[in-house]
Design a protein around this motif. Structure first.
Motif, short mmCIF file in Angstrom:
data_model
loop_
_atom_site.label_atom_id
_atom_site.label_comp_id
_atom_site.label_asym_id
_atom_site.label_seq_id
_atom_site.Cartn_x
_atom_site.Cartn_y
_atom_site.Cartn_z
N CYS A 36 -3.13 -25.62 -28.21
CA CYS A 36 -3.82 -24.74 -29.43
C CYS A 36 -2.67 -24.05 -30.50
O CYS A 36 -3.08 -23.25 -31.23
CB CYS A 36 -4.51 -23.62 -28.52
SG CYS A 36 -5.78 -24.30 -27.90
N VAL A 37 -1.24 -24.64 -30.44
CA VAL A 37 -0.23 -24.04 -30.81
C VAL A 37 -0.28 -22.58 -30.97
O VAL A 37 -0.07 -21.93 -32.09
CB VAL A 37 0.00 -24.61 -32.63
CG1 VAL A 37 0.34 -26.07 -32.34
CG2 VAL A 37 -1.23 -24.56 -33.21
N THR A 38 -0.61 -21.81 -29.93
CA THR A 38 -0.59 -20.29 -29.68
C THR A 38 0.89 -19.84 -29.63
O THR A 38 1.39 -18.98 -30.41
CB THR A 38 -1.50 -19.87 -28.70
OG1 THR A 38 -2.94 -20.71 -28.62
CG2 THR A 38 -1.69 -18.63 -28.87
N GLY A 39 1.57 -20.33 -28.40
CA GLY A 39 2.82 -19.91 -28.11
C GLY A 39 2.92 -18.70 -27.17
O GLY A 39 3.99 -18.27 -26.98
N ASN A 153 4.41 -26.12 -37.02
CA ASN A 153 3.00 -26.27 -36.34
C ASN A 153 2.43 -24.90 -36.19
O ASN A 153 1.59 -24.67 -35.32
CB ASN A 153 3.05 -27.09 -34.97
CG ASN A 153 3.12 -28.71 -35.35
OD1 ASN A 153 2.43 -29.05 -36.08
ND2 ASN A 153 4.14 -29.48 -35.20
N ASN A 154 3.49 -23.85 -36.38
CA ASN A 154 3.18 -22.37 -36.21
C ASN A 154 2.69 -22.25 -34.63
O ASN A 154 2.09 -21.42 -34.22
CB ASN A 154 1.98 -22.01 -36.95
CG ASN A 154 2.25 -21.56 -38.46
OD1 ASN A 154 2.36 -20.45 -38.66
ND2 ASN A 154 2.34 -22.56 -39.22
N ALA A 155 3.71 -22.89 -33.60
CA ALA A 155 3.37 -23.01 -32.47
C ALA A 155 4.20 -21.54 -31.68
O ALA A 155 3.50 -20.94 -30.89
CB ALA A 155 3.84 -24.23 -31.59
N ARG A 258 1.25 -14.60 -39.25
CA ARG A 258 0.55 -15.48 -40.21
C ARG A 258 0.58 -16.73 -39.57
O ARG A 258 1.10 -17.70 -40.57
CB ARG A 258 1.03 -15.04 -41.70
CG ARG A 258 0.42 -15.90 -42.71
CD ARG A 258 0.04 -15.32 -44.06
NE ARG A 258 -0.87 -14.14 -43.29
CZ ARG A 258 -0.60 -12.92 -42.86
NH1 ARG A 258 1.02 -12.79 -43.00
NH2 ARG A 258 -1.36 -12.15 -42.37
N THR A 259 0.40 -17.16 -38.79
CA THR A 259 0.26 -16.75 -37.47
C THR A 259 1.38 -17.65 -36.48
O THR A 259 0.86 -18.31 -35.66
CB THR A 259 -1.11 -17.22 -36.78
OG1 THR A 259 -1.31 -18.72 -36.56
CG2 THR A 259 -2.14 -16.46 -37.44
N ALA A 260 2.81 -17.69 -36.76
CA ALA A 260 3.66 -18.30 -36.27
C ALA A 260 4.06 -17.83 -34.85
O ALA A 260 3.95 -18.80 -33.99
CB ALA A 260 4.95 -18.11 -37.14
N GLY A 261 4.33 -16.73 -34.62
CA GLY A 261 4.50 -16.25 -33.33
C GLY A 261 5.92 -16.06 -32.67
O GLY A 261 6.23 -15.70 -31.76
N ALA A 370 -6.21 -15.73 -32.18
CA ALA A 370 -5.51 -15.93 -33.48
C ALA A 370 -4.33 -17.09 -33.35
O ALA A 370 -3.63 -17.43 -34.47
CB ALA A 370 -5.19 -14.86 -34.34
N THR A 371 -4.23 -17.52 -32.21
CA THR A 371 -3.13 -18.52 -31.92
C THR A 371 -1.75 -18.08 -32.45
O THR A 371 -0.97 -18.91 -33.14
CB THR A 371 -3.56 -19.96 -32.28
OG1 THR A 371 -3.40 -20.15 -33.81
CG2 THR A 371 -5.01 -20.46 -31.81
N VAL A 372 -1.73 -16.73 -32.09
CA VAL A 372 -0.17 -16.25 -32.71
C VAL A 372 0.92 -16.41 -31.80
O VAL A 372 2.13 -17.15 -31.93
CB VAL A 372 -0.48 -15.04 -33.19
CG1 VAL A 372 1.08 -14.52 -33.69
CG2 VAL A 372 -1.52 -14.72 -34.17
N GLY A 373 0.64 -16.01 -30.39
CA GLY A 373 1.65 -15.97 -29.50
C GLY A 373 2.70 -14.79 -29.34
O GLY A 373 3.52 -14.84 -28.54
K LIG Z 1 1.41 -19.60 -33.06
#
Ligand SMILES: [K+]
Ligand SMILES: [K+]
Lengths: 427, 427
Positions: A36-39, A153-155, A258-261, A370-373
C-alpha cells in the motif's frame, strides 16, 4: 494477493536478520504497509529484516506503486470513456471501452516514467552517499536505489530507524528525495500531460491538471510555512539548527505529508499544532492516480469550490471556465465524508484499545488511512488487534477512494419516477 | 446587543460576590456564554457572581434562548414561503412574506411553550430540592427556577461548581432536567407539530419532524450506550456507582451532548474515547430552530442520506417517500464543512496558544462552537486571547449555521449561461 505472497515471504526465517520468523502479524503488517506504499513499520527495516527481507519489501513497494498507478489510471480512463469525455493517457481512438493495446500503452508509460525518475534519483543519492558519507560504492548503490524507489512510490520506507533524520540538513539528499516524491505524488495523468506539453503536443491544460497542480502547490506552501513557523524555536526539532537547516527541514516536513512518509525530525517531538496541521495535510494527500494517498487534492479542491459556489448563491460550480458535473461534486462529498467516518471510527477504536493520547492515535490513524507512514512512534507498541485494524485501514485507504470514485461514476443511473420534493430545515 | 448590555452589567462591581469588578474579558465571556446559551464558564457561577449577577445571567439565558428560537423559526418560515412551501408554524394564509401578525403568533407560541415547560420543570425541581435536600423553600424555588430555565434553554449554567454532579444518582433531578433539555433541543417547528398532532389537527408528520425525531433518538441511543459501556469500570467516573447509578449517569452523559452542557460526572476524568465520542455528538447537536446548537441533526441526517444515495448510484435523494431538494443538500454540505473548518482552525490556534493536550482543546472548541458548555476544566486557564477566540466561536456557532442556512436558501439564483462541463478525477 501481493500482500499474501509478501507476508508469506516475510514470515520465512531467512527474511530476518536474527534467522527467526518475524511472526504472522509483523509479516502481514509489513507486507501491507509495503504494497500500500504506506511506510508504517512495527520493526526497524534495516536491523530487523535480512538483505532478503529488505529486497522483498522493496519488490512489494515497487509492485504496489506500479499497480496502483496503472489501476487508477485505467479506471480513470474507463470512467472518462463511459462519459464520452477525452482523457489523454494514450494515443488510441476514443471508444467506450479500453482495448488491450491501450492497457499495454498505459503500463508501458507508467513503467517508463517510474524507471526514469527512480534512476535519476538513485544516481544522485548514490553519488552523495559514496562521496559525502564514505560509504563503499556497493552499499551506496543499494541505499541509493532503495531510497529512490521508496521516494518515487511515496512509500516512506527507509534503511534508518530514524528515517532520513541523519541527512536532515543535507540538500543533496533532501532535494532529490523531495523531487521524486512530488513527481510520484502528482499522479500519472498529470505527469502524462506535462510530458505532452513539454513535447509541444497540447496547447491547454486539462481542468484536472490545473486543479491538481495549483492545489498541490498551495498545500505545499501551507505545510512548509506552517511547520517552519510553528517549530522554529522548538528545542527538540528545528530549534538547534541554523537558519538554512531550519528552512530545509521545515520544507521537507511540509512536503512529506503529501504522502511520502519520510521524516527528517522526530515526529514524536513535534508541537501538537504541527501534528494537527500535518493530520489535515495527510488526510488531503496527493494527486489522483499516482503513488500518493489521502482523499486526493482534487477531491479537496472540489469541496472548496462547492462551498464557494453555494455561499455565492450560484446554481452550478464553475472552475476556470468549466462547469463541474453535479455527479462529480456528489462523488467528492461522498469520498471525503466516508473517509472522515473511517478515520474517526478507527481513531475511536484505537483510543479504547490503548492508553495513548488522542494526538498520537489520530496521527497514526490518518497516517495509515492516507498511506503516509509518518508516526509519533507508537506503531510497535499497539497491541496485535490494533495493528490488524491499521492493516485494514491502510488497505482501505489505498484502494478505497480510487475504486469508490470509479464505482460511483460508473453506477450513476436514472430514476424512473420522481417523488414530490420537500425541504427539511438545516443549520 | 444583548451581549454588550449583559457584559456591561456583569462588569459592575455589584455583580460579583466580592464587590470588585470581574474585569472585561470575564464579563464579556460570561455574557456571550449566557446569551448564546453555551454554558462555558471562566468563573464559578455560584461563588463568583452575586445574586444580582446571577439574575443577570439568568435573564441573558432566557433572552438568548427565546431570541434564537424565534429568529430561527421566522427564518425557516420565510425560506419556506419564498420556496412556495408550507411550514405550519402559524394559522395564517400562505403568502410569500411574513406579516406582523404571524411574527406575533410565533413569538406568542414560543413564549407559551417555554413558560409551560420551564414552569413544570421548576415545580418538580423545587419540590425535590426542598424535600430531598433540606433546602429552605426560598432557596429551593430560586434553584428550581434557575436550573429549569437553564435546562430548557440548553444553557448548561448551574449553581454548583461541579454542575449537577451532587445530584448524579437522583432521578428526581435528572429526569426533569433531561426532559426539559430534550424538549428545548428538538426545536420549535417540531414541538409545534407535536402539539398540533396531540390536538388531532394533522394526519401526517412533516419530513423535517420525522428526520429530527428519528435522528435525535438514534443519537441519544448511541450516546447513552457508548458512554455507559466505555465508562462502566472507570474508577474516576461510573466505576464506584451501583448498576442503577451507572445507568442513570451514563444516560445523562449520553443526552447532554445534544447540547445541554450539564454534567453529572467530572468531564476531565472521562476516557479519551468518551471525549471523542462526545465531540462527535456535540458537533452534530440538536434540532433546528430550538435552543440546541451544533450543525443540527437534520444537517447530519441529510449528509448520511446523500452518501447513501450516491453509493447506491441513484440520481436524487429520496427519504420517506419525499425527494430532498438539491439546494438543501448543498446547504447541508456547506454548513457541515464550514463548521468543520471553523472548529479545526480554532483547535489549531488554541493548541498553539496553550500547552493543553489535543483531547482537551478539541473538546473545548467543539463545546464552544456547538454551544454545549461541557469542559474538561481548562476554560479558566486559557489566556485572555484564547478566551476571546472562544467568545467568537460561541457567537459564530450560535448564529452561524442558522443565518447561513437561511441566507443560502434565500440567495439561490439562476445563472444566465452555462459553461462546457468537465470532470476532474476524484479519489
Ligand atoms: K507513504
Ligand atoms: K449549552
Amino acid at each position: 494477493m501481493a500482500v499474501v505472497v509478501g507476508a508469506a515471504l516475510l514470515a520465512l526465517p531467512v527474511a530476518t536478520e536474527s534467522g527467526e520468523s518475524a511472526g504472522l502479524v509483523t509479516a502481514l503488517f509489513t507486507a501491507t504497509s509495503a504494497v500500500c506504499v504506506t511506510g508504517l513499520v512495527v520493526v526497524d527495516t534495516e536491523s530487523h529484516w535480512s538483505a532478503f527481507g529488505e529486497v522483498v519489501v522493496l519488490g512489494l513497494i515497487q509492485a504496489g506503486g506500479l499497480g496502483i498507478m496503472t489501476l487508477a489510471s485505467l479506471l480513470g480512463l474507463l470512467v472518462a470513456r463511459r462519459m464520452g469525455l477525452r482523457l489523454q493517457l494514450t494515443a488510441q481512438a476514443e471508444t467506450k471501452t479500453i482495448g488491450l493495446g491501450e492497457v499495454r500503452a498505459v503500463v508501458r508509460r507508467v513503467l517508463a516514467i517510474s524507471a526514469v525518475v527512480e534512476l535519476l534519483t538513485a544516481v544522485v543519492l548514490t553519488t552523495r552517499f559514496a562521496t559525502g558519507y564514505d560509504m563503499p560504492w556497493g552499499r551506496a548503490v543499494y541505499e541509493g536505489v532503495f531510497h529512490a524507489i521508496s521516494a518515487f512510490n511515496n512509500a516512506g520506507f527507509a534503511l534508518y530507524a530514524t528515517s532520513l533524520t541523519p541527512f536532515a540538513t543535507d540538500p543533496w539528499v533532501n532535494v532529490p528525495v523531495m523531487l521524486a516524491l512530488i513527481t510520484g505524488g502528482l499522479g500519472f495523468p498529470v505527469l502524462f500531460e506535462i510530458g505532452r506539453r513539454l513535447r509541444g503536443r497540447t496547447r491547454r491544460w486539462s481542468l484536472h491538471a490545473r486543479i491538481t497542480l495549483t492545489t498541490y502547490a498551495a498545500l505545499v506552501v501551507v505545510g512548509v510555512v506552517g511547520i517552519t513557523v510553528i517549530e522554529w524555536s522548538n528545542p527538540d526539532t528545528l530549534g538547534p539548527l541554523g537558519v538554512g537547516g531550519k528552512l530545509l527541514v521545515g520544507a521537507f516536513q511540509g512536503v512529506t505529508p503529501r504522502t511520502a512518509g519520510f521524516n527528517t525530525v522526530d515526529i514524536g517531538q513535534l508541537n501538537s499544532g504541527s501534528l494537527l496541521l500535518t493530520d489535515f495535510l495527510m488526510f488531503i494527500g496527493g494527486g489522483s492516480a499516482g503513488t500518493a494517498g489521502g482523499i486526493k487534492v482534487t477531491t479537496f479542491a472540489l469541496l472548496a469550490f462547492v462551498i464557494y459556489t453555494e455561499v455565492r448563491g450560484e446554481p452550478s460550480v464553475h472552475v476556470a471556465g468549466r462547469r463541474i458535473a453535479a455527479d462529480v461534486q456528489r462523488q467528492a462529498v461522498t469520498i471525503a465524508l466516508l473517509a472522515v467516518g473511517a478515520v474517526a471510527a478507527a481513531t475511536l477504536t484505537l483510543l479504547l484499545m490503548t492508553d495513548f493520547t488522542l494526538d498520537a492515535v489520530l496521527f497514526e490513524a490518518v497516517s495509515a488511512f492516507a498511506t503516509v507512514g509518518l508516526s509519533t512512534g507508537i506503531t510497535a507498541s499497539i497491541p496485535p488487534a490494533g495493528q490488524l485494524l491499521l492493516v485494514g485501514l491502510m488497505f482501505l485507504g489505498r484502494v478505497g477512494p480510487i475504486t469508490l470514485a470509479a464505482a460511483l461514476a460508473l453506477r450513476e443511473r436514472a430514476r424512473r419516477y420522481e417523488l414530490p420534493e420537500e425541504r427539511p430545515i438545516v443549520g
